[in-house]
Design an enzyme around this catalytic site. Sequence first.
Site, short mmCIF file in Angstrom:
data_model
loop_
_atom_site.label_atom_id
_atom_site.label_comp_id
_atom_site.label_asym_id
_atom_site.label_seq_id
_atom_site.Cartn_x
_atom_site.Cartn_y
_atom_site.Cartn_z
N LYS A 79 0.85 -1.18 0.00
CA LYS A 79 0.00 0.00 0.00
C LYS A 79 0.90 1.24 0.00
O LYS A 79 1.93 1.27 0.69
CB LYS A 79 -0.87 -0.04 1.26
CG LYS A 79 -1.92 1.03 1.37
CD LYS A 79 -2.76 0.79 2.63
CE LYS A 79 -3.89 1.77 2.81
NZ LYS A 79 -4.72 1.46 4.00
N SER A 154 -9.57 1.32 3.07
CA SER A 154 -8.75 2.09 2.16
C SER A 154 -7.68 1.31 1.41
O SER A 154 -7.10 1.85 0.47
CB SER A 154 -8.09 3.23 2.95
OG SER A 154 -7.23 2.69 3.93
N SER A 178 -9.51 -1.07 7.28
CA SER A 178 -8.99 -0.91 5.91
C SER A 178 -8.25 -2.08 5.31
O SER A 178 -7.92 -2.04 4.12
CB SER A 178 -8.10 0.32 5.83
OG SER A 178 -8.90 1.47 5.71
N1 GLN Z 1 -12.91 3.62 6.64
C1 GLN Z 1 -12.34 4.04 7.89
C2 GLN Z 1 -11.95 5.49 7.80
O1 GLN Z 1 -12.24 6.07 6.83
C3 GLN Z 1 -11.14 3.18 8.21
C4 GLN Z 1 -9.96 3.52 7.40
C5 GLN Z 1 -8.76 2.71 7.74
O2 GLN Z 1 -8.84 1.67 8.37
N2 GLN Z 1 -7.61 3.23 7.35
O3 GLN Z 1 -11.38 6.05 8.69
#
Ligand code: GLN
Length: 489
Positions: A79, A154, A178
């Site tokens: 990532k 994400s 994510s």
């Molecule tokens: N979807 C969650 C957020 O927007 C989690 C994102 C993540 O785990 N990086 O914060």
Amino acid sequence: MTPDGPTIVEAGRRLREGKTTAVALLESVLDVAQLTEAIVHAYLTIDREGAFASAAFADEELANGRDRGPLHGVPVALKDNMCTRGVETTAASQILGGYLPPYDATVVTRLRQAGAVIVGKTNLDEFAMGSSTENSAYGPTFNPWDVSRVPGGSSGGSAAAVAIGSALGALGSDTGGSIRQPAALTGLVGLKPTYGTVSRYGLIAFASSLDQIGPLTRTVEDAAVLLEAVWGHDPLDATSYDGAYPDPRAEMGRGVDGIRVGVVRELSGEGYEPEVETATANMVDRLAGEGAEVVEVSLPSFEIALSAYYLIAPAEASANLARFDGIRFGLRIPGPTTEALMSATRAEGFGPEVTRRILLGTYGLSAGYYEAFYGQAQKVRAAIRADLARVYTDVDVLVSPTSPTVAFEAGARVADPLAMYLSDICTIPSNLAGDPAVSVPIALDGRGLPIGFQVMAPALGETTLFRVAAEVERLAGFTARPVIDLVAS
Ligand code: GLN
């Protein structure tokens, strides 16, 4: 096309049997990328040169009897919020456009020591804020199972790459879900390890008390391979765990006879797709059929976990993102004074969701509001830990869907932040608690979209977590792969 690439474990076997080479494995994942990137857009950067150099080196070492273990010569993706020396690292933000880190993140150093071949950097929601990979400043990633849908987020680029076979495994980061949510939406295994077990050194920080790096893979065993390569104490991360680490493989294959499984009452009902609930219930029945003791448990604090998360995570983000000021990294919009330069750079460089989080976080931390917002959220966090401590005296693991829905249509939740935030309702509690949790693919819905099953365990409970995950995987027998119509898309 349907990907036919091997798992990490199979690739390792073929390499050692002399049936393939690291260079050939790399060529085949790059061929897949060549065919699919225009449609899926999993990668922000493909490091062909660096990857071929490490693949050639891996072949040379293996030929000379230097075997670095199961990842040696295997092509994996990262990532793009993990720093790679000399390779652009953007966190999918304009503000880091062109940033070339002067050092490798600890996970990158460890992957290199394990002989892995790093193919490139995958797309994400800007600074990992989102659940669909649509918040990337460099354009969205699409789901290989249905390219009109999102891959989750994400870590959507990492998920899409592994699902389509342009990497054999990938690392993602999980602050509120994510890794697990995109794994669920793309038919993969996704693991968030215990907080502190994988170094955050060189991970571009979102919310430091929640962020954890972990694997996205096709199988539970592959997840163990990647985890074993990257975790362990790191003096460069002040929150790194320095005690004994559990063995993820110690009980894999032992089944679930006698394992006490708690089904979380709060993670069902309104908002959950019926097919997700049915698949989850079926898996719970099958676990019971294998001798697991299944009980329903209630954790009332889970109902308010999402609200607490959306105060704590933005509060930490507002502090972490203060360093992006146009002076030290990436983008710089000139101005007559330093303050004008910083303000113009930040206004231009951050996308709308990141701006929203910084505003929310700053507001929640400001004098006069601190106790009512941040202080209250910390109390909820403590209540979640207390609820979990209570149920874990009666059960060994908790289970739930990973995501209340399967992959949704691109664009469907973009204009409605709350609907997007609700995507992580099942995954957020484990982050607030610091506990490990994994998503395992169990079924396809009527439209052919993958459904993920979440298993949660107490901190450092990875031995039991992998034991149960391996049994879920065996019972589900999920072998489906996505099909991409290269002509029609
Ligand atoms: N979807 C969650 C957020 O927007 C989690 C994102 C993540 O785990 N990086 O914060």
